[in-house]
Design an enzyme around this catalytic site. Structure first.
Site, short mmCIF file in Angstrom:
data_model
loop_
_atom_site.label_atom_id
_atom_site.label_comp_id
_atom_site.label_asym_id
_atom_site.label_seq_id
_atom_site.Cartn_x
_atom_site.Cartn_y
_atom_site.Cartn_z
N ALA A 11 42.30 -41.57 2.37
CA ALA A 11 42.20 -40.19 1.37
C ALA A 11 42.51 -40.26 -0.03
CB ALA A 11 42.55 -38.77 1.98
N THR A 35 26.09 -39.81 -0.62
CA THR A 35 26.17 -39.13 1.21
C THR A 35 26.52 -38.17 1.63
OG1 THR A 35 28.07 -40.09 1.98
CG2 THR A 35 25.70 -41.31 2.27
N ALA A 36 26.81 -37.28 0.56
CA ALA A 36 28.16 -36.15 0.08
C ALA A 36 26.87 -34.99 -0.12
CB ALA A 36 28.93 -36.14 -0.81
N HIS A 50 32.73 -36.98 -9.98
CA HIS A 50 32.34 -38.65 -9.00
C HIS A 50 31.76 -38.56 -10.59
CE1 HIS A 50 33.73 -39.55 -5.97
NE2 HIS A 50 34.98 -39.04 -5.73
N LEU A 52 30.94 -37.45 -13.21
CA LEU A 52 31.51 -37.29 -14.79
C LEU A 52 32.50 -38.45 -15.30
CD1 LEU A 52 32.55 -33.54 -15.60
CD2 LEU A 52 30.21 -35.48 -16.89
N ARG A 53 33.05 -39.23 -13.66
CA ARG A 53 33.65 -39.56 -13.94
C ARG A 53 33.28 -41.40 -13.71
NH1 ARG A 53 36.67 -40.55 -9.27
NH2 ARG A 53 35.64 -42.30 -8.73
#
Length: 177
Positions: A11, A35-36, A50, A52-53
């Site tokens: 992590a 997949t989230a 994620h 935005l990044r």
């Protein structure tokens, strides 16, 4: 033949950021296969950060279960596909079956074998992100132990089917294969 890559690590090890950089180097038409599932506010916030990044260079497809079928359907459309993440996909599959069913592990791993077969037939490079979940203590409950065991087996199957394998530790990617 594409160069499929598996990136693993713990992590917050930097694996997703490295996977994004590697995928960006493969061309302008990119797919982020997520997949989230936003099942709570905290996960919804993670997904938002994620996105935005990553910015606008990516087309995001959300698919929690049908990964091999989705990859086969979108093959040839993009310069590269980033699948993030395998271990969330495994948890989605595991939670879709009865953990007390003795065939549950075999069914989940059959999906992993199908993914490995799909990867070998792809014309588009696929970068897969997964987690190393078995390096800590033995989990106290059956479901967590089953998940750990499935994730370890899945990582071995997918690493064998990929051309390159990296592990990210403290933000540093190390090439294993």
């Amino acid at each position: 033949m594409p160069n499929n890559t598996l990136i693993t690590g713990g992590a917050r090890s930097g694996k997703s950021r490295f996977a994004e950089e590697l995928t960006l180097s493969l061309g302008p038409s990119l797919c982020y296969l997520a997949t989230a599932q936003p099942l709570d506010g905290e996960m919804d916030d993670r997904i938002h950060r994620h996105r935005l990044r990553r910015g606008t260079a990516w087309e995001t497809l959300e698919e929690p279960l049908m990964i091999p079928q989705t990859l086969a359907r979108i093959d040839g459309i993009y310069s590269a596909i980033l699948l993030d993440c395998v271990t969330l996909w495994l948890s989605n599959l595991l939670l879709s079956c009865d953990e007390n069913d003795p065939g549950c592990e075999e069914r989940v791993l059959s999906h992993v074998h199908r993914l490995a077969t799909t990867l070998r037939g792809m014309s588009t490079p696929v970068i897969l992100v997964t987690n190393e979940v078995g390096q800590g203590i033995v989990p106290e409950n059956r479901l967590a132990r089953l998940y750990r065991d499935i994730a370890g087996q899945a990582n071995q199957i997918l690493a064998a089917s990929c051309d390159s394998v990296y592990v990210a530790i403290s933000g540093i990617p190390l090439k294993l294969k």
